[in-house]
Design a protein around this motif. Structure first.
Motif, PDB file in Angstrom:
ATOM      1  N   LYS A  38      41.535   9.468 -23.090  1.00 41.20           N
ATOM      2  CA  LYS A  38      40.866  10.331 -22.286  1.00 41.20           C
ATOM      3  C   LYS A  38      41.775  10.770 -21.356  1.00 41.20           C
ATOM      4  O   LYS A  38      41.831  12.095 -20.858  1.00 41.20           O
ATOM      5  N   PRO A  63      35.244  13.454 -15.936  1.00 38.07           N
ATOM      6  CA  PRO A  63      35.485  12.503 -17.005  1.00 38.07           C
ATOM      7  C   PRO A  63      36.094  11.254 -16.584  1.00 38.07           C
ATOM      8  O   PRO A  63      36.277  10.422 -17.575  1.00 38.07           O
ATOM      9  N   LYS A  67      30.617   6.321 -19.385  1.00 39.88           N
ATOM     10  CA  LYS A  67      29.481   7.046 -19.476  1.00 39.88           C
ATOM     11  C   LYS A  67      28.376   6.079 -19.032  1.00 39.88           C
ATOM     12  O   LYS A  67      28.458   5.022 -19.622  1.00 39.88           O
ATOM     13  N   ASP A  72      25.663  12.460 -16.045  1.00 36.79           N
ATOM     14  CA  ASP A  72      26.809  12.073 -15.329  1.00 36.79           C
ATOM     15  C   ASP A  72      27.995  12.718 -15.789  1.00 36.79           C
ATOM     16  O   ASP A  72      28.849  12.710 -14.992  1.00 36.79           O
ATOM     17  N   ARG A  74      30.104  12.321 -17.915  1.00 34.64           N
ATOM     18  CA  ARG A  74      31.418  11.458 -18.466  1.00 34.64           C
ATOM     19  C   ARG A  74      31.364  11.210 -19.963  1.00 34.64           C
ATOM     20  O   ARG A  74      30.054  11.225 -20.418  1.00 34.64           O
ATOM     21  N   GLY A 137      29.781  15.483 -21.400  1.00 30.40           N
ATOM     22  CA  GLY A 137      30.219  14.432 -21.743  1.00 30.40           C
ATOM     23  C   GLY A 137      30.763  14.201 -23.242  1.00 30.40           C
ATOM     24  O   GLY A 137      31.435  13.131 -23.648  1.00 30.40           O
TER      25      GLY A 137
END
Length: 163
Positions: A38, A63, A67, A72, A74, A137
């Motif tokens: 990521k 990011p 998650k 959220d 993410r 996400g």
């Protein structure tokens, strides 16, 4: 008998259809895992220890971190697998990531919230990478790259997502 104008029209139609086909065929070595880093915004399609292809991507609008709950922004971190393919995705083509697992559900439940779901690798309507992250996400690659990923990665393939 077909005249020259009809023949040329039919030939042009077939050529255009072939160029726009989003369902590619892959006959190379099997993708045995997908590795996502990521922070580097890099994804690798692997055959054992060999990198078959690598891609840059965009992430969720928040990011950093794993998650935790629905909304959220993410992207999950950890070991999952590809659990479905969607040829009719709102984002061109998509392959699903098996988030949430039992641990993700338990963690969200402890907070009294939903873990969310429907996390995918999918195409993007954006033209250039490097812009701010924008998905909810998911992992977004260019549409042309998604055609290759969709052809190469099978349901059941492990995916490892790292911070």
């Amino acid at each position: 008998m077909m005249n020259r104008r009809t023949f040329c029209s039919v030939a042009a139609l077939f050529a255009l259809t072939a160029c726009s086909n989003k369902f590619r065929v892959y006959t190379g070595p099997a993708v045995t895992s997908v590795v996502v880093q990521k922070a580097r915004r890099q994804m690798f399609l692997m055959h054992g220890n060999e990198v078959l292809k690598d891609y840059k991507f965009e992430l969720g609008f928040a990011p950093v971190g794993h998650k935790a709950v629905s909304g959220d922004g993410r992207t999950p971190e950890g070991a999952y697998f590809i659990d479905r393919k969607n040829p009719n995705s709102s984002f061109y083509l998509s392959i699903g990531i098996s988030y949430p697992n039992n641990e993700d559900r338990a963690r969200a439940r402890a907070q009294g919230k939903s873990p969310g779901g429907d996390i995918f690798i999918h195409g993007t309507p954006r033209r250039a990478h490097g812009e701010e992250d924008w998905t909810a996400g998911c992992i977004a690659v260019r549409d042309r790259e998604m055609e290759d990923i969709y052809a190469m990665v099978n349901v059941g393939t492990p995916i490892f997502l790292y911070a």
